[in-house]
Design a protein around this motif. Structure first.
Motif, PDB file in Angstrom:
ATOM      1  N   TYR A  90       0.825  -1.213   0.000  1.00 55.94           N
ATOM      2  CA  TYR A  90       0.000   0.000   0.000  1.00 55.94           C
ATOM      3  C   TYR A  90       0.859   1.264   0.000  1.00 55.94           C
ATOM      4  CZ  TYR A  90      -3.213   3.595   1.574  1.00 55.94           C
ATOM      5  OH  TYR A  90      -3.954   4.739   1.658  1.00 55.94           O
ATOM      6  N   PHE A  91       0.426   2.263  -0.760  1.00 54.73           N
ATOM      7  CA  PHE A  91       1.021   3.594  -0.629  1.00 54.73           C
ATOM      8  C   PHE A  91      -0.105   4.617  -0.685  1.00 54.73           C
ATOM      9  CE2 PHE A  91       0.694   4.595  -5.128  1.00 54.73           C
ATOM     10  CZ  PHE A  91       0.664   3.328  -5.699  1.00 54.73           C
ATOM     11  N   GLY A  92       0.023   5.656   0.107  1.00 54.68           N
ATOM     12  CA  GLY A  92      -1.036   6.655   0.239  1.00 54.68           C
ATOM     13  C   GLY A  92      -1.202   6.985   1.717  1.00 54.68           C
ATOM     14  N   TRP A  93      -2.400   7.466   2.076  1.00 54.77           N
ATOM     15  CA  TRP A  93      -2.622   7.899   3.458  1.00 54.77           C
ATOM     16  C   TRP A  93      -3.034   6.748   4.370  1.00 54.77           C
ATOM     17  CZ3 TRP A  93      -1.044  12.601   4.643  1.00 54.77           C
ATOM     18  CH2 TRP A  93      -1.056  13.608   3.675  1.00 54.77           C
ATOM     19  N   VAL A  94      -2.458   6.744   5.578  1.00 59.06           N
ATOM     20  CA  VAL A  94      -2.995   5.942   6.678  1.00 59.06           C
ATOM     21  C   VAL A  94      -3.244   6.909   7.828  1.00 59.06           C
ATOM     22  CG1 VAL A  94      -1.806   3.820   6.014  1.00 59.06           C
ATOM     23  CG2 VAL A  94      -0.749   5.361   7.668  1.00 59.06           C
ATOM     24  N   TYR A 122       6.295   8.934   5.743  1.00 59.93           N
ATOM     25  CA  TYR A 122       7.228   9.903   5.242  1.00 59.93           C
ATOM     26  C   TYR A 122       6.698  11.338   5.418  1.00 59.93           C
ATOM     27  CZ  TYR A 122      10.678  12.005   2.216  1.00 59.93           C
ATOM     28  OH  TYR A 122      11.700  12.779   1.764  1.00 59.93           O
ATOM     29  N   TYR A 123       5.409  11.484   5.157  1.00 67.17           N
ATOM     30  CA  TYR A 123       4.791  12.803   5.221  1.00 67.17           C
ATOM     31  C   TYR A 123       3.716  12.732   6.291  1.00 67.17           C
ATOM     32  CZ  TYR A 123       2.997  17.234   3.506  1.00 67.17           C
ATOM     33  OH  TYR A 123       2.634  18.546   3.402  1.00 67.17           O
ATOM     34  N   ALA A 124       3.682  13.720   7.188  1.00 67.95           N
ATOM     35  CA  ALA A 124       2.709  13.638   8.286  1.00 67.95           C
ATOM     36  C   ALA A 124       1.951  14.946   8.450  1.00 67.95           C
ATOM     37  CB  ALA A 124       3.435  13.308   9.591  1.00 67.95           C
ATOM     38  N   VAL A 163      -0.583   9.899   7.805  1.00 74.57           N
ATOM     39  CA  VAL A 163       0.769   9.606   7.326  1.00 74.57           C
ATOM     40  C   VAL A 163       0.682   9.138   5.878  1.00 74.57           C
ATOM     41  CG1 VAL A 163       2.830   8.190   7.691  1.00 74.57           C
ATOM     42  CG2 VAL A 163       1.417   8.837   9.652  1.00 74.57           C
ATOM     43  N   ASN A 164       1.544   9.694   5.051  1.00 76.69           N
ATOM     44  CA  ASN A 164       1.559   9.314   3.635  1.00 76.69           C
ATOM     45  C   ASN A 164       2.954   8.795   3.282  1.00 76.69           C
ATOM     46  OD1 ASN A 164       1.350   9.236   0.802  1.00 76.69           O
ATOM     47  ND2 ASN A 164      -0.122  10.923   0.815  1.00 76.69           N
ATOM     48  N   ASN A 165       3.024   7.561   2.802  1.00 79.47           N
ATOM     49  CA  ASN A 165       4.330   6.947   2.527  1.00 79.47           C
ATOM     50  C   ASN A 165       4.694   6.984   1.048  1.00 79.47           C
ATOM     51  OD1 ASN A 165       2.396   5.134   1.665  1.00 79.47           O
ATOM     52  ND2 ASN A 165       3.611   3.328   2.170  1.00 79.47           N
ATOM     53  N   THR A 166       4.013   7.837   0.271  1.00 77.54           N
ATOM     54  CA  THR A 166       4.297   7.864  -1.169  1.00 77.54           C
ATOM     55  C   THR A 166       5.674   8.472  -1.420  1.00 77.54           C
ATOM     56  OG1 THR A 166       1.937   8.163  -1.567  1.00 77.54           O
ATOM     57  CG2 THR A 166       3.428   8.644  -3.409  1.00 77.54           C
ATOM     58  N   LEU A 167       6.531   7.736  -2.110  1.00 72.50           N
ATOM     59  CA  LEU A 167       7.854   8.242  -2.445  1.00 72.50           C
ATOM     60  C   LEU A 167       7.831   8.766  -3.877  1.00 72.50           C
ATOM     61  CD1 LEU A 167      10.068   5.412  -0.884  1.00 72.50           C
ATOM     62  CD2 LEU A 167       9.404   7.606   0.122  1.00 72.50           C
TER      63      LEU A 167
HETATM   64  C1  LIG Z   1      -0.337  10.897  -0.646  1.00 76.08           C
HETATM   65  O1  LIG Z   1      -0.541   9.707  -1.356  1.00 76.08           O
HETATM   66  C2  LIG Z   1      -1.150   9.830  -2.621  1.00 76.08           C
HETATM   67  C3  LIG Z   1      -1.307   8.426  -3.193  1.00 76.08           C
HETATM   68  O2  LIG Z   1      -0.043   7.863  -3.436  1.00 76.08           O
HETATM   69  C4  LIG Z   1      -0.333  10.749  -3.508  1.00 76.08           C
HETATM   70  O3  LIG Z   1      -0.988  10.930  -4.746  1.00 76.08           O
HETATM   71  C5  LIG Z   1      -0.146  12.091  -2.846  1.00 76.08           C
HETATM   72  O4  LIG Z   1       0.729  12.889  -3.599  1.00 76.08           O
HETATM   73  C6  LIG Z   1       0.451  11.896  -1.452  1.00 76.08           C
HETATM   74  N1  LIG Z   1       0.516  13.180  -0.773  1.00 76.08           N
HETATM   75  C7  LIG Z   1       1.571  13.521  -0.048  1.00 76.08           C
HETATM   76  C8  LIG Z   1       1.513  14.878   0.605  1.00 76.08           C
HETATM   77  O5  LIG Z   1       2.557  12.812   0.102  1.00 76.08           O
END
Ligand SMILES: *[C@@H]1O[C@H](CO)[C@@H](O)[C@H](O)[C@H]1NC(C)=O
Ligand SMILES: *[C@@H]1O[C@H](CO)[C@@H](O)[C@H](O)[C@H]1NC(C)=O
Length: 302
Positions: A90-94, A122-124, A163-167
């Motif tokens: 999974y990647f995105g918000w939790v 990564y992002y909070a 929290v968003n783990n999208t790299l």
């Molecule tokens: C959060 O996750 C989504 C899905 O991957 C992504 O499109 C979005 O850019 C992410 N936002 C941040 C702030 O990281």
């Protein structure tokens, strides 16, 4: 009156921090800390949802009111607590939340209360009682927010963390989100890939703490040790936040391992000199076991 202790090593360098200090909270006569580690509520957004929780305002109420939650220990990596492949990839918000109480002493006007995260990968985005208090990008460093005016002592407080783990190409490390096409994939199937050889653990990775300071407080201490011959020097810089009028006084004391004062000063920036400094050595390099790992203590009182 605020007091902070820092353990310093002569010879081995101490990391330097500039700007807002995020020294690790330690209790003293002027500071009290409280850990928020433990079991939090947790929810992963459905895969492919775009900012669902932000749009629906999941931070406005306990997470269990807007959907199903599971238990999640903090600190931990949420992928580590399951053998679910979908969770792993999974990647995105939790989302995380929990309640906590503070003593009435903590909401008095002579105190500040800070919330400190050791690291969130990564992002909070952080809310307390529905108020957005901070956001942070980068999974590996501490960050904090002041909560002084937001806390209640007569009811429970709620902390919510998204929290968003999208790299991406601008994160450390970098990752890439790609759409997988082909009849073996569902429509709009995205994956996150990378060019490194370790797993992308994510979540609230280090301890979460609340701590108090007086209104005027010591914000940061930078201490740089050096040795010339048998003389040690400690060049220091103390940053304070002073509220209201009043002369600022600072006492800087350097104590040896036994607690004996070896050098002191009354200025915020200066150099302490230690004749015949006892240096830090690993235990394999000293004759007497008790000479190993020698540490001085720097005590700062304002
Ligand atoms: C959060 O996750 C989504 C899905 O991957 C992504 O499109 C979005 O850019 C992410 N936002 C941040 C702030 O990281
Ligand atoms: C796939 O993405 C396109 C473009 O964003 C969208 O119009 C379409 O509805 C999506 N299909 C599915 C099954 O989600």
């Amino acid at each position: 009156m605020d007091k902070l202790f820092l353990v310093v090593v002569l010879v081995v360098g101490v990391a330097q921090v500039h700007g807002q200090g995020i020294l690790f909270p330690r209790d003293s006569e002027s500071r009290e800390s409280k850990s928020l580690d433990g079991i939090w509520n947790f929810r992963q957004e459905p895969k492919g949802a775009v900012d669902l929780g932000l749009t629906e305002g999941w931070f406005n109420a306990p997470l269990e009111q807007s959907g199903e939650v599971e238990n999640m220990p903090v600190p931990s990596s949420y992928q580590d607590l399951s053998n679910d492949r979908e969770r792993r990839d999974y990647f995105g918000w939790v989302w995380y939340d929990r309640e906590f109480w503070v003593s009435p002493q903590w909401t008095l006007a002579d105190k500040r209360v800070f919330l400190r995260f050791g690291s969130v990968n990564y992002y909070a985005i952080v809310w307390v009682n529905g108020v957005r208090v901070t956001e942070h990008q980068g999974g590996h460093l501490p960050f904090q927010a002041e909560l002084s005016l937001i806390l209640n002592s007569n009811t429970a407080n709620r902390i919510t963390v998204a929290v968003n783990n999208t790299l991406t190409s601008s994160t450390v490390p970098q990752g890439f989100v790609r759409v997988k096409e082909g009849e073996q994939y569902p429509a709009n199937h995205t994956i996150m890939s990378d060019n490194f050889d370790f797993f992308k653990y994510a979540g609230i990775h280090r301890s979460v703490l609340l701590y108090t300071t007086p209104r005027s407080y010591i914000d940061d201490i930078t201490a740089t040790p050096s040795v010339t011959g048998t003389t040690g020097t400690l060049t220091y810089n103390i940053a304070t936040i002073v509220e209201g009028a009043g002369a600022e006084t600072i006492n800087v004391d350097l104590l040896d391992k036994e607690g004996t004062l070896v050098s002191s000063a009354l200025t915020a920036i200066g150099t302490l000199v230690v004749p015949n400094a006892k240096l830090w050595w690993p235990y394999t390099m000293v004759r007497e076991q008790n000479e190993a790992g020698y540490l001085y203590t720097l005590r700062v009182t304002d």
